[in-house]
Design an enzyme around this catalytic site. Sequence first.
Site, PDB file in Angstrom:
ATOM      1  CD  GLU A 249      -2.591   1.234   2.632  1.00  0.00           C
ATOM      2  OE1 GLU A 249      -2.774   2.342   3.167  1.00  0.00           O
ATOM      3  OE2 GLU A 249      -2.980   0.161   3.146  1.00  0.00           O
ATOM      4  CB  CYS A 286      -3.475   5.373   4.172  1.00  0.00           C
ATOM      5  SG  CYS A 286      -4.577   4.251   5.041  1.00  0.00           S
TER       6      CYS A 286
END
Length: 513
Positions: A249, A286
């Site tokens: 990620e 995020c």
Amino acid sequence: MTAAPVAAPVWSVDPRTGKRREQVAVEATDRVVDAAVRAAHEARGALADRAVRAAFLRTAADRLDAAGEELVAAADAETALGGTRLTGELARTCYQLRAFADLVEEGAFLDVVIDHPDATATPPVPDLRRYKVPLGVVAVWAASNFPFAFSVPGGDTASALAAGCPVVVKAHPDHPALSERVAAVLRGAAAEHGVPEGVLGLVHGFDAGLELIRHPLVAAAGFTGSVRGGRALFDAAAARPVPIPFHGELGSLNPVLVTEGAAAERADAIGGGLAGSMTLGVGQFCVKPGLVLVPAGAAGDGVVKSLAEAVAATGEGVLLDHRMRENVVAGVAERTALPDVEAPVAPGPAGEHTVGAGFLTVPAARLAEGDGHALLLEECFGPVTVVARYAGDAEAGAVLARLPGSLTATVHLSAAEAAGQGRGAGLLAELTSLAGRVLVDGWPTGVAVAPAQHHGGPYPATTSTSTSVGGTAIERWLRPVAYQGAPEALLPPELRDDNPLGLPRRYDGRLER
């Protein structure tokens, strides 16, 4: 004779002052990394029994709960995220461990399929039996912004252990003391069930991370962090003599589109909600909304006015480390220097160790035309977002067409659009190509740990199509194997006709629970 190099110390640092707190460890040498990986590799057999795995995961959650007060204090000392936030994150982490224990006991993740011979089929079908087996040792890179949920005991570790894969974690330098404490808790839980402590390795240091991704016994990797660091590891994983899966990620812009109808109906609510989402955790999520498309004109003006009032009332905050603070300050300065970029509430340095929240505005035409404003389409990790004012649907669509992949994409619709009138369905389809999670009339911060959750997205959001949150995260660490014509007595119990383990399976085309 050349003396062996001295291993560099690993310090715990207080982000509120920038001062060192204590030396926690030393950076792992090649030999230390090798020993950790080999110990994990030797522990594979201890995870073969699903009952042991489930019990281990539950005990890990119980022990983390029991040590919660101490762990939260240790986490706050190294991250400045605050006791309330960290207590909630630890609870989420424990819930996640227990959820994977339930998944292991159920056994559906094994994806058992049995097809008996059928000579009448074209071509004929032999006896075939398929299920999934663990890959082996998984390397995990901890994230800075979630010291529990995406670190040593986080989703990558929990899902890998649930799959039957031992783990070696590369600790994040922002919370090394917490990492050591949590690793000790998990190892204690393992020992309680006869699982070797080597089932969870922990190493420190940048070079240790490189050695880890190259180690021949590492079978897969999970990463949460920057685009630059993640891409380097991804390339290293692919360049190995035997390439391995790398589930990274990396970075995410998380665009939001506000339609004119939505802005006209509830400008105050949208502006206030955006302010809360973009400043949550000092903007260090995020899934923070980093680009917001708002209509030009009176309706959009209301959203911007509400956003400005709410952001201006937000207090200054401490980032996870001083390097991140410097990156935010430099990133904001570089963005505000671009033509036609304004800062109704200027983000940037506040106190010596803090930053203030703010946002930038730019005509969407600048982004649609691609005339040197590409920097505004990159994530800026902190309490800042970019509001692009668009003149018409075509201009908004042109901006969306230029966006990179994201973890999330959000649309705020009017009541009529949400009821199926107008272009609501078309916008949903447009955003689907951009992200792994598409939200309507909500905000992306806050990722529920649920079976239907998907936390992933097109590159650079992630390097694969899998999720790192929710039960299906376990699939990253498994591979399918089919046995053809194997005698019943030789088959693993999961694939025998009498189903001694009582597993869900597909048996001659029929789904059996």
